[in-house]
Design a protein around this motif. Structure first.
Motif, short mmCIF file in Angstrom:
data_model
loop_
_atom_site.label_atom_id
_atom_site.label_comp_id
_atom_site.label_asym_id
_atom_site.label_seq_id
_atom_site.Cartn_x
_atom_site.Cartn_y
_atom_site.Cartn_z
N GLN A 1 -40.13 15.78 32.49
CA GLN A 1 -39.45 14.65 31.87
C GLN A 1 -39.49 14.69 30.34
O GLN A 1 -38.45 14.48 29.70
N PRO A 2 -40.65 14.98 29.72
CA PRO A 2 -40.65 15.00 28.25
C PRO A 2 -39.68 16.03 27.65
O PRO A 2 -38.97 15.72 26.69
N ILE A 3 -39.65 17.25 28.23
CA ILE A 3 -38.76 18.24 27.62
C ILE A 3 -37.30 17.97 27.98
O ILE A 3 -36.40 18.34 27.22
N CYS A 4 -37.06 17.34 29.13
CA CYS A 4 -35.68 16.95 29.43
C CYS A 4 -35.19 15.92 28.42
O CYS A 4 -34.04 15.98 27.96
N ARG A 5 -36.06 14.99 28.04
CA ARG A 5 -35.69 14.03 27.02
C ARG A 5 -35.39 14.73 25.69
O ARG A 5 -34.42 14.41 25.00
N VAL A 6 -36.25 15.68 25.32
CA VAL A 6 -36.05 16.41 24.07
C VAL A 6 -34.70 17.13 24.08
O VAL A 6 -33.94 17.09 23.11
N VAL A 7 -34.39 17.78 25.20
CA VAL A 7 -33.12 18.51 25.28
C VAL A 7 -31.93 17.56 25.18
O VAL A 7 -30.96 17.83 24.46
N LEU A 8 -32.00 16.43 25.86
CA LEU A 8 -30.89 15.47 25.79
C LEU A 8 -30.75 14.92 24.37
O LEU A 8 -29.64 14.68 23.90
N ASP A 9 -31.89 14.70 23.70
CA ASP A 9 -31.82 14.26 22.31
C ASP A 9 -31.17 15.32 21.43
O ASP A 9 -30.34 15.00 20.56
N LEU A 10 -31.53 16.57 21.64
CA LEU A 10 -30.94 17.65 20.84
C LEU A 10 -29.45 17.79 21.09
O LEU A 10 -28.66 18.04 20.17
N VAL A 11 -29.06 17.62 22.34
CA VAL A 11 -27.65 17.74 22.68
C VAL A 11 -26.87 16.53 22.17
O VAL A 11 -25.65 16.61 21.96
N GLY A 12 -27.58 15.43 21.96
CA GLY A 12 -26.92 14.23 21.43
C GLY A 12 -26.23 13.43 22.50
O GLY A 12 -25.22 12.77 22.24
N VAL A 13 -26.82 13.44 23.71
CA VAL A 13 -26.22 12.72 24.83
C VAL A 13 -27.10 11.53 25.19
O VAL A 13 -28.31 11.69 25.36
N PRO A 14 -26.55 10.32 25.30
CA PRO A 14 -27.35 9.18 25.75
C PRO A 14 -27.91 9.43 27.14
O PRO A 14 -27.24 10.02 28.00
N TYR A 15 -29.11 8.96 27.37
CA TYR A 15 -29.75 9.19 28.68
C TYR A 15 -28.91 8.64 29.83
O TYR A 15 -28.90 9.18 30.93
#
Length: 906
Positions: free
Chosen positions: A845-859
């Protein structure tokens, strides 16, 4: 000085205390000393005091009174006043970054100025590990012994530094055992420690009554004897011989059981050097001076006039007032100024009608009674911040003190603004000035007909504020609390805060209220319930339908109060929605656990549908994630505009991915320099520089223990890759500790933030963050996070965020994922559901959040509709999504609508 006539105060300050800053020479006895005159007038009124503080903050540059100043004016102005004043020694905190990049003469000049400053105030120098090493290697002889010893103890636990420290302590213990703890040498050594910069002349020591040397020869013998053990050293010419304490001498004093040493000891001020990754404590008994203002055109960007203060009150009764041991007025509450990044992040997190939850550790080391304030004139925005108490009544009392603080009256609730102009005296600055309508409709219960003018209304509000604070002195909050009195305090505080909030609304001022929520408030069921009830009540009290108080119409249970209403509001069936005034931001380490209680907020409100003057209308209140992407973008844009920079989708994404929260990211950007002469976009190298200012706790906090964050902070601060052993050395851990956390470092690699290049057998592995060094910033091939939006050469389809998550999972081979399973293929396919993946591997979960933040996509755009399986302890594993929850308070005129509905907004 206060009892002396105003006309003679400037001369007293100049002649008796040497306050000669901002001198305008006339080459005669009539020389004008502007700063002394400003200080003398500051005792006359709040406006003059603010003017004096404003000029004080501008010393060293151009001042608002038109006089240019130099650093010498700092010494000959405020420092001379501090020397003469009978007040606790304040602490100036100085953050130095890239100190090692300065020329040696520049570094020496800075240290010389700080050491001179330390003769009057305590100085805390906060540096990165590399800069701390530069201080120890190149400037050891220029620093006081206590600073050197303390810095070495913080710098790390291995190698030469640890050996030196251990040897000093061993020598100290041997000397104490050999000569005894009562030997006069130690008393005299303490006298040297208490001297400015831990250095004193022979003349000073001989005259010192504590050292008590019988003769100059006895002094010389003492110096020679202690010099043999490296406790001190003498230097200088025979005519001006100086004695300086050495680190071994400081170690001896620290080992002595009856001698206290520390930053708060010594009347002349101390100097202290801290490493950013290792320093977490703050002195509780000293005031602090914040960073310089970020801009000069608004008071919101001015540094706090007061932070911290006295010891933290021991009981909740003392928390609301000054307490018996405090010399301040018991009806006064300290008000500090929020920094610009705190204002911008607060406004960005919560708009009108929103309660934002921001998981972020808060500092509880200062005085919890202090309220904080900021006003941004260009946008007509006010932000107030108070600390939540175990008693909601005390929290509301603090909120009233913040909303009706002296800065509020001086900057927003001014006579001219309330009256509608300088040539008016009524309340024409409000859209409704009729006192009867304001009293019976808007429920301005404190507004009497005789007070229906700006001057008297301000005076009445001040008096009510002071009376409210005074009430807390007579109420028992301890083991046998006076529940009735506490309830009365809460009712009065809610009413006064509601009036203040409505005044801001009528003046067109946007209001954000920030509550620092300690864990002890969140963890206790009753305290949590009281907090939610407080938010429910104050939200409705400060909301309105037209001019009418929403709480009085919808929820007021007291029949007498309902009878005082102007009448029954006429509800527009086409628009039966009232206005929620202002936003709330709850900040604390575990405030996300308040989401469910807040969704039941309306359980604390009872509709009075059958009572007089009830009318059906609704209020919409949204519970939002304070750290959502839009909040980051808004706060960062506001800060970069001050510096003639523009955010990009990529830079916002990286700042969000790496920082712990919106406040941290905004603080990081606020530390960057201005590009006023050459506006440009914020670049990845700027992001690296900004993030290097943050503490380890503010960097990727969800991935591994603090050691991982400390390594990230180090790698952001360096200008070249580091070997594994160098990383361990700088962070102060062993290479085995790094190996023990290898899974978390591998997570960062999988997310594309960290690069560990193996150069082959017999060669060191090189560590770096995938953001450009300064030497790479103009290179097209400069490294960037591999899965970040805007990264050149990235193969990730950013319109399909699940692809980026799949790539991350494939890179995270150390997590033992069954890549061939049906559930993995379905989870990472277009239109799939991540639920089964996160249920089997919650550590992702933590790295999935990081990746989504980097991609710039809302959760919320990530497919995660499946049921999350319970963990072994029966608790449900949280998903990625933090949905906005919309609460509908009140009653819709349509008969099929109930009191409240709960909707999830993606």
């Amino acid at each position: 000085m206060g009892e002396e006539p105003r006309t003679s105060r400037p001369a007293t300050l100049v002649k008796e205390h040497g306050v000669t800053a901002l001198r305008e020479p006339y080459h005669g006895p009539s020389d004008e000393y502007h700063y002394a005159r400003l200080a003398a007038y500051a005792l006359e009124s709040d406006l003059e005091r603010l003017r004096f503080l404003q000029v004080t903050r501008q010393l060293g540059g151009t001042t608002s009174i038109g006089a240019a100043s130099s650093l010498a004016d700092v010494w000959m102005g405020p420092l001379q006043i501090l020397k003469a004043a009978d007040v606790p020694t304040p602490t100036v905190v100085v953050e130095c970054t890239r100190f090692r990049d300065l020329k040696s003469n520049q570094r020496r000049a800075i240290l010389s100025y700080l050491l001179e400053l330390a003769t009057v105030v305590n100085v805390r120098l906060v540096v990165t590990p590399l800069d701390q090493r530069c201080l120890l290697d190149s400037h050891r002889d220029e620093l006081p012994a206590s600073v050197t010893a303390d810095a070495e103890s913080r710098h790390g636990g291995a190698g030469d530094v640890a050996t030196r420290t251990a040897k000093r302590r061993e020598t100290a213990r041997d000397l104490l055992a050999g000569r005894g703890e009562d030997h006069p040498d130690w008393r005299r050594l303490k006298a040297l420690y208490d001297a400015p910069q831990e250095t004193a002349s022979y003349d000073t020591l001989e005259a010192d009554t504590v050292a008590d040397f019988p003769s100059r020869d006895a002094l010389k013998q003492w110096v020679r004897r202690l010099s043999e053990h490296d406790l001190l050293e003498a230097h200088g010419s025979p005519q001006d011989r100086q004695v300086r304490l050495l680190p071994t001498g400081y170690a001896l004093l620290a080992e002595h059981p009856d001698i206290a040493v520390g930053p708060s000891q010594g009347g002349a001020g101390r100097t202290d050097a801290h490493s950013k990754p290792m320093a977490t404590e703050v002195d509780e008994d000293t005031a602090a001076v914040s960073d310089p203002p970020n801009a000069s055109d608004s008071t919101v960007y001015s540094p706090p006039a007061h932070e911290g203060g006295g010891d933290r009150p021991a009981t909740e009764a003392q928390t609301a007032t000054a307490g018996e041991s405090d010399t301040r007025s018991k009806t006064a509450l300290d008000v500090g100024f929020l920094d610009g990044f705190e204002h911008d992040s607060g406004v960005a997190m919560a708009r009108d009608g929103e309660i934002a939850l921001c998981n972020r550790p808060v500092d509880h080391s200062g005085d919890s009674r202090e309220a904080e304030w900021s006003f941004l004139e260009q946008r007509d925005e006010v932000v107030v911040r108070v600390e939540g108490s175990s008693w909601a009544a005390l929290t509301m009392t603090r909120l009233c003190a913040a909303l009706l603080s002296d800065p509020a009256f001086q900057q927003v609730l001014t006579v001219n603004r309330l009256a509608g102009g300088p040539d008016r005296s009524g309340l024409d600055g409000l859209p409704i000035s009729n006192p009867y309508v304001l009293r019976s409709g808007a429920c301005f219960g404190y507004l009497k007909n005789a007070d229906a003018n700006a001057t008297d209304f301000r005076r009445r509000l001040r008096r009510e504020r002071n009376d409210l604070l005074a009430m807390t002195e007579d109420i028992e909050f301890g083991a046998d609390p006076d529940i009735d009195a506490i309830g009365e305090l809460a009712r009065k505080a809610h009413g006064l805060a509601g009036v203040a909030t409505r005044i801001y609304d009528m003046l067109g001022v946007d209001l954000t209220r920030i509550l620092k929520v300690p864990d002890h408030v969140v963890d206790d069921t009753d305290r949590r319930r009281h907090l939610v009830k407080m938010l429910a009540t104050q939200t409705t009290v400060s909301s309105r339908y037209g001019v009418y108080s929403a709480h009085r119409v919808l929820y007021e249970q007291r029949s007498g109060k309902r009878q005082q209403l102007l009448g029954t509001p006429d509800i527009d069936d086409a628009d039966p929605v009232g206005d929620v005034v202002g936003g709330w931001v709850l900040i604390g380490e575990t405030v996300d656990s308040l989401r469910d209680p807040l969704e039941d907020l309306t359980n604390h409100l009872v509709l009075q549908t059958d009572e007089e003057h009830f009318a059906p209308f609704t209020l919409q209140l949204d519970i939002v994630d304070g750290n959502r992407r839009s909040a980051y973008a808004t706060a960062l844009t506001r800060q970069t505009q001050l510096k003639s920079l523009s955010t990009t989708r990529q830079t916002v994404s990286v700042l969000r991915a790496v920082s712990s929260d919106v406040v941290a990211a905004t603080k990081a950007v606020s530390r960057l320099g201005s590009e006023a002469n050459q506006p440009r976009d914020l670049e990845p190298y700027d992001v690296r520089s900004a993030l290097s200012f943050l503490d380890p706790d503010e960097l990727v906090p969800d991935i591994g223990p603090r050691t991982v964050s400390a390594v990230v902070q180090l790698l952001l601060d360096v200008d070249e890759p580091l070997s594994t052993s160098a990383v361990a050395d700088h962070v102060g851990v062993t290479t085995q500790t790094l190996a023990n956390n290898d899974a978390f470092f591998a997570d960062l690699e999988a997310a594309g933030l960290l690069d560990r290049e193996d150069l082959g057998v017999g060669k060191a592995t090189q560590w770096r963050i995938t953001l450009p060094f300064e030497t790479e910033r103009r290179q097209s091939s400069a490294p960037n996070p591999t899965r970040s939006v805007g990264t050149t050469g990235s193969t990730t389809n950013l319109d399909r965020p699940v692809d980026a998550l799949a790539e991350c999972c494939f890179a995270a081979s150390h997590r033992d994922i069954d890549y061939g399973s049906n559930w993995f293929i379905e989870s990472t396919s277009l239109g799939g559901d991540l639920g089964p993946l996160l249920a089997r591997h919650p550590e992702l979960q933590p790295i999935c959040r990081v990746v989504l933040d980097l991609v710039g996509v809302p959760y919320r755009e990530v497919p995660i509709d499946g049921v999350i399986e319970p963990s072994d302890d029966g608790s449900e594993q949280p998903g990625l999504v933090q949905s906005t929850r919309s609460l509908l308070l009140g009653k819709d005129p349509s008969p099929e609508t109930t009191q409240t509905s709960l909707a999830a907004v993606g």
